[in-house]
Design a protein around this motif. Structure first.
Motif, short mmCIF file in Angstrom:
data_model
loop_
_atom_site.label_atom_id
_atom_site.label_comp_id
_atom_site.label_asym_id
_atom_site.label_seq_id
_atom_site.Cartn_x
_atom_site.Cartn_y
_atom_site.Cartn_z
N THR A 152 29.64 10.75 2.74
CA THR A 152 28.52 10.64 4.07
C THR A 152 28.44 12.42 3.79
O THR A 152 27.18 12.33 5.01
CB THR A 152 30.04 10.21 4.84
OG1 THR A 152 31.28 9.44 5.46
CG2 THR A 152 29.59 10.99 6.17
N ASP A 194 30.24 1.97 7.75
CA ASP A 194 31.44 2.73 8.32
C ASP A 194 31.82 2.40 9.20
O ASP A 194 31.27 3.13 9.72
CB ASP A 194 31.27 3.79 7.09
CG ASP A 194 33.11 4.41 7.73
OD1 ASP A 194 33.90 3.92 8.11
OD2 ASP A 194 33.18 5.52 6.79
N ASP A 245 25.19 4.57 3.53
CA ASP A 245 26.82 5.08 3.31
C ASP A 245 27.34 3.76 3.60
O ASP A 245 27.26 2.46 4.64
CB ASP A 245 26.77 6.34 4.27
CG ASP A 245 28.03 7.06 4.11
OD1 ASP A 245 28.66 7.36 3.35
OD2 ASP A 245 28.34 7.68 5.23
MG MG Z 1 32.41 8.82 4.61
#
Ligand code: MG
Ligand code: GDP
Length: 252
Positions: free
Chosen positions: A16, A39, A105
């Protein structure tokens, strides 16, 4: 065509933070990015996300309604999202002339994405439309231990096998420890061998044999060092991306 960068790596490797740094670096250079957060369990997305999985599936609700633990809930969120992923691909396709990079991500725990059916569906649907690259983020400090280094390399290899798209290994956190030892170990088996335990334990002799097996993998893999924390090494990333993009068209 934009290049799609899928950011993967063990929990805590710095995925991240890497995405955050890459997004801000590219925006400074006038590159147009389309950022995706996959996520579902993250509390706060620290980069401007064009698409955020949390807008369509609520992690806490999934946990409650399906009576799941944290990992089961992450997998279920990804499954639900993967079922609608064709819409995401259409969205990106519609904007393709205005985007240079799509940056994705993935969830903290690596296997939630890299070893799941939904991760495979998402990767496949992106890779059949756009040139895609897997960025494997490795924690350089943890790689100092040869056995951890080896397990990281095998993880990266399994991702290459499964996803069938080019792989770039990014040794992260080089503000704490320089990554040159890792590049040496990938280049020269004897260097790696010298760092294994001199006592012939089961693990060190296994690592020794495995590093010979990995020689072929190392030869064809791009690797570099970065610090998502300080930005060191990020100026060399674009060249690597271009190289991997070429590989995507030539080999994969
Ligand atoms: Mg992360
Ligand atoms: P993720 O689980 O892979 O997404 O990892 P995070 O991005 O959340 O980072 C995990 C931890 O590593 C955080 O405490 C970050 O501040 C730290 N971290 C990430 N990148 C770097 C780096 O380049 N250098 C240092 N020193 N710490 C970093």
């Amino acid at each position: 065509m934009p290049i799609v960068l899928i950011v993967l790596g063990m929990a805590g490797s710095g995925k991240t933070t890497f995405v955050q740094r890459l997004v801000s670096q590219m925006s400074m250079e006038g590159k147009r990015t389309y950022n995706v957060n996959l996520d579902p369990a993250v509390l706060e997305v620290k980069f401007p996300a064009s698409i955020d999985i949390r807008d369509s599936v609520k992690y806490k609700n999934i946990m409650k309604s399906y009576k799941l633990g944290p990992n089961g809930a992450i997998l279920t969120c990804l499954n639900i999202f993967a079922a609608q992923f064709d819409q995401v691909v259409k969205l990106i396709e519609a904007k393709k002339d205005d985007i240079d990079y799509v940056i994705i991500d993935t969830p903290g725990q690596i296997e939630a994405f890299s070893q799941s059916a939904s991760g495979q569906i998402i990767t496949d649907s992106l890779a059949c439309t756009f040139p895609c690259i897997n960025l494997y983020i490795a924690d350089t400090v943890r790689c100092e231990n040869p056995n951890t280094f080896m397990s990281n390399m095998f993880y990266a290899l399994s991702i290459l096998y499964k996803s069938k798209i080019p792989l770039l290994i990014c040794f992260n956190k080089i503000d704490v420890l320089d990554h040159s030892f890792a590049l040496e170990w990938m280049k020269d088996f004897e260097q790696f061998d010298q760092n294994l335990s001199k006592v012939d334990t089961y693990l060190s002799s296994l690592s020794r044999s495995l590093s010979l097996v990995l020689e072929e993998f190392y030869k064809n893999i791009e690797a570099c060092g970065v610090s998502a924390g300080t930005g060191k090494g990020f100026d060399k990333l674009e060249l690597k991306f271009e190289k991997c993009k070429q590989e995507y068209y030539d080999v994969f």
